[in-house]
Design a protein around this motif. Structure first.
Motif: not given
Length: 817
Positions: A188, A193, A617, A620-622, A626, A629, A721, A724-725
């Motif tokens: 990513q 975002r 969030n 999104d696991s940061r 992908n 995520q 959202q 969120t990536f």
């Protein structure tokens, strides 16, 4: 070593017999994949269909987990690869692509592109060529490099550690291919975002026009620091009864209370049985030989500070409120909310103590406190160095003053002297509070130990307010041996009860005050009694969805609940003028729930950002990947499922690790996700222990509401959202296009339709992104809890929730739509 030699012998036999491709795969490549590299049969698919440009072919091996994948194209053992095998790395656009080997590489690359798989391997069993088939950065295929192991001796002997590290199951799920072939583990890269593009263009923060008229009362009633300083307000706002919710029927989930793991029964002053627990300990301190350490334990925001202030200023006020120079009990409150991590913590404590001295009659009195504290030193000076001046009392006193002032200016020795003496005359309580507000866990632990050491040095009683998890880490410390330790646990009060009392106080503060303001439509609104405004707000919060949201999001953190109230009252309602007019006309009116919820999510920001919001969030696991995520929602959903039965099951951290490793995610990633989920209050550990695989985990009520309610909530999805990536290019362009249209559209109904479409597009993408996690869980036979479909289960509710705003807009803004 025996395995390597066995495979090498097998290779020699196959080479002599000129084995075909099938035999090469069965007797050589299979053994390297399964036995040498540690992949399981659940990880491998053979002869998978790969279709592209109307042509269908079959890849020899696809090795994949939920988090990683690569294709192996196998050739028979006699097939000779490129002569350029002395180099470990070669550029794919170089000479190798022009050789017969290059054709095999392009064939494997095309399989990867057809299957959407990033990495490929070409091998004849002896030589292994590993390369990236798909790049998501700006580097082309021809400018990428391949890694080559030239022969089986390199694979199994000379470079076996490197080969295993690169291609073993353990290595691949830790990101070995990404690191070696791309130079990074994340895919990513772009700033995809929405809040990076629309940070000033949506949900502009508009202050409630009424808020300035009630701001002073709101800040007084909904801010702990102000109430804690006023005994009268403390009595009006203090809540004793703990929340005893055991099962939330709305989300069908058992709610496990956040409690510490202690080895003896705790006193709980929030419950009737132990109501006077701290007062009793204070009284007992008068006769104890050893000092006492009173530990005020609880979760962040449980009300530890308010409890301490209530004890000092209300329930034990008579004991400490002694305005005299005579010896008397002392309560020295040292609040670490005023501490900066650049300061020295011990010096901060000393500084606060000497400030107390300067305001207290006893410690400021030379005859009662200072002279007797320094009696030995004064006697030593007058009988020693100052003996020759004994006839000149004024000069002797002057020298004594110099001695005392030297200590006073140094602070520490002066404080030490006076405190040690004072404790021989009356109980002294040093109250060290709010160290759990410091973000640095190591600093918290050090402060805990330093406070205990100082209290022991001075012989004072220590009252220490701290997170129960911090105490749990140090309860076996030798430091405790110097004290009689009394742990007192503060149960978080019922949030509804807290808010009810705060609204009551707000109403009292505003009662009888009139005001006027310009409404959103420009009309002048007159308010005879501002207390009526509080009635409207209270009826829109307590016992409503808004109150429930605050309760859920706060996760028993009173301080956080008060902050949410302040923020949504300041910016949460856009049509307060209309609301007041209807309410004053005697018509029923409840302020819109979605406006309050949006204000709670955003705080004072115009667009949602996890960093600035009260809620994390879940989408999104940061981890910048992908495929990983949605690991936050994956773990949350599983743990909520475990708790659905109402038995309050804990899940072992090691069991979570094993489940995620089974579907292809490393232990490091899992621990990082678990740490984030606990930090964001989606999960808790039993006993508030540190986040480790040895810990037991359970979901918070907040996690249950996210999984069972908020995944289908229009307001929640629309705002979250934005941070969120979005990895899929087509979806990204679609969401950007819809966002541009939302911004440009002036027709209210059409604008809401566009917002609905954007939320549904986002939801569908999240569901598609989640599917591989569930599919791998099912394929590998994980327990039912790990195979749930949180998006599928709630889809019908989403459709209803996103249809309702459109229907409401049609009713309000005309039938032409």
């Amino acid at each position: 070593m025996k395995l390597a030699e066995d495979i090498l012998q097998q290779f020699e036999k196959l080479e002599l017999s000129d084995a075909n491709e099938a035999e090469t795969r069965l007797k050589l490549i299979d053994r390297i994949i399964f036995e040498f590299l540690g992949w399981s049969h659940d990880d491998v698919e053979v002869e998978q269909r790969a279709s592209e440009d109307g042509q269908t072919q079959f890849s020899d091996y696809v090795i994949k987990t939920a988090g990683s994948a690569f294709v192996i194209e196998a050739k028979r053992i006699g097939r000779t690869f490129s002569e350029e095998t002395t180099k470990r790395r070669v550029r794919l656009g170089g000479q190798i692509i022009k050789t017969p080997t290059g054709e095999f590489i392009k064939q494997a690359r095309d399989y990867c592109r057809a299957l959407g798989i990033q990495f490929a391997i070409v091998t004849n069993g002896a030589q292994w060529i590993i390369f990236p088939a798909i790049r998501t950065d700006q580097i082309t295929f021809t400018n990428s490099s391949a890694i080559i192991f030239p022969n089986l001796e390199s694979v199994l002997r000379d470079d076996s550690d490197e080969f295993r590290e690169l291609l073993s199951r353990e290595g691949v799920i830790q990101g070995s291919l990404e690191n070696a072939l791309l130079g990074r583990t994340g895919d990513q890269i772009a700033e995809r975002r929405l809040n990076n593009y629309y940070f000033n263009r949506f949900n502009k923060v508009r202050p409630n026009p009424l808020f300035p008229l009630i701001e002073d009362a709101i800040l007084t009633a909904f801010t702990d620091s102000i109430i804690d300083d006023d005994p009268e307000l403390l009595q009006k706002c203090y809540v004793r009864s703990p929340d005893r919710t055991k099962f939330d029927r709305r989300i069908n989930m058992h709610i496990e209370r956040v409690t510490p793991d202690f080895r003896r029964e705790l006193k709980r002053p929030m419950r009737r049985k132990n109501r006077n627990a701290l007062n009793d300990v204070i009284d007992a301190a008068k006769t104890r030989i050893r000092p006492v350490a009173i530990l005020i334990l609880g979760t962040v925001g449980a009300g530890k500070t308010t409890f301490l202030h209530y004890t000092r200023k209300v329930s034990a006020a008579e004991y400490f409120d002694v305005d005299t120079a005579e010896p008397h009990p002392h309560w020295m409150h040292i609040d670490f909310r005023g501490f900066s991590e650049s300061q020295n913590a011990v010096e901060y404590i000393y500084s606060n103590v000497i400030d107390y001295f300067s305001k207290d009659k006893y410690f400021s009195d030379y005859s009662q406190s200072i002279r007797p504290a320094y009696s030995d030193e004064i006697r030593s000076l007058t009988s020693g160095p100052l003996k020759l001046l004994s006839s000149d009392e004024a000069q002797v006193n002057k020298e004594i003053v110099k001695y005392l002032m030297a200590d006073y200016e140094k602070i520490n020795p002066y404080v030490d002297k006076l405190l040690v003496y004072a404790t021989t005359k009356a109980p002294v309580f040093i109250v060290v509070d709010n160290i759990d507000q410091l973000e640095n866990d190591e600093l918290q632990s050090k402060l805990f130990i330093d406070s205990m050491a100082l209290a022991h040095k001075w012989g004072v009683n220590l009252v220490l307010g701290l997170r129960d998890a911090t105490f749990a880490r140090h309860r076996s410390s030798p430091t405790f041996n110097a004290f009689d330790t009394d742990p007192i646990y503060i149960d978080p009060p019922n949030i509804h009860s807290v808010l009810s009392k705060r609204f009551f106080l707000t109403k009292q503060l505003l009662s009888g005050r009139s005001a006027s303001f310009d409404a959103e439509n420009g009309a002048r609104v007159e308010i005879e009694d501002l207390a009526n405004v509080v009635d409207l707000i209270q009826s829109s919060v307590l016992g409503t969805k808004v109150g429930e949201i605050i309760d859920v999001l706060a996760t028993s953190d009173v301080r956080l609940a008060l902050r949410m109230c302040r923020e949504f009252l300041e910016t949460g309602y856009t049509a307060f003028g209309k609301a007041i007019q209807r309410y004053q006309a005697g018509k029923d009116y409840v302020l819109p729930r979605h406006e309050a919820f949006r204000a709670i999510l955003l705080g004072k920001q115009s667009v949602y950002s996890e960093k600035m919001s009260v809620i994390g969030n879940p989408f999104d696991s940061r981890l910048a990947q992908n495929k990983s995520q949605l690991l936050r929602i994956y773990i949350m959903s599983a743990l909520v499922q475990y708790n659905t039965t109402g038995s309050g099951q804990f899940v072992e951290g090691d069991a979570i690790r094993q489940s995620l490793e089974e579907i292809g995610f490393s232990a490091d990633k899992t621990l990082e996700i678990l740490s984030d989920l606990c930090r964001l209050r989606f999960l808790f550990t039993a006993g508030q222990t540190a986040v480790e695989f040895s810990s037991l985990f359970y979901p918070s009520r907040l996690a249950g509401y996210v999984v069972r309610e908020l995944l289908a909530d229009f307001t929640f999805l629309e705002n979250v959202q934005m941070d969120t990536f979005i990895g899929d290019t087509a979806i990204w362009e679609q969401l950007k296009s819809l966002s541009d249209k939302v911004e440009a559209e002036r027709d209210v109904v059409e604008r809401i339709r566009l917002r609905r479409d954007r939320v549904r597009t986002f939801f569908n993408y999240m569901e598609a992104l989640y599917s591989p996690l569930r599919d791998e869980s099912v394929r590998r036979g994980l327990s039912a809890e790990w195979c749930s479909e949180p998006f599928g289960d709630i889809r019908r509710k989403l459709l209803v929730n996103t249809k309702r705003p459109v229907e409401s807009a049609k009713r309000l803004y005309g039938k032409r739509h």
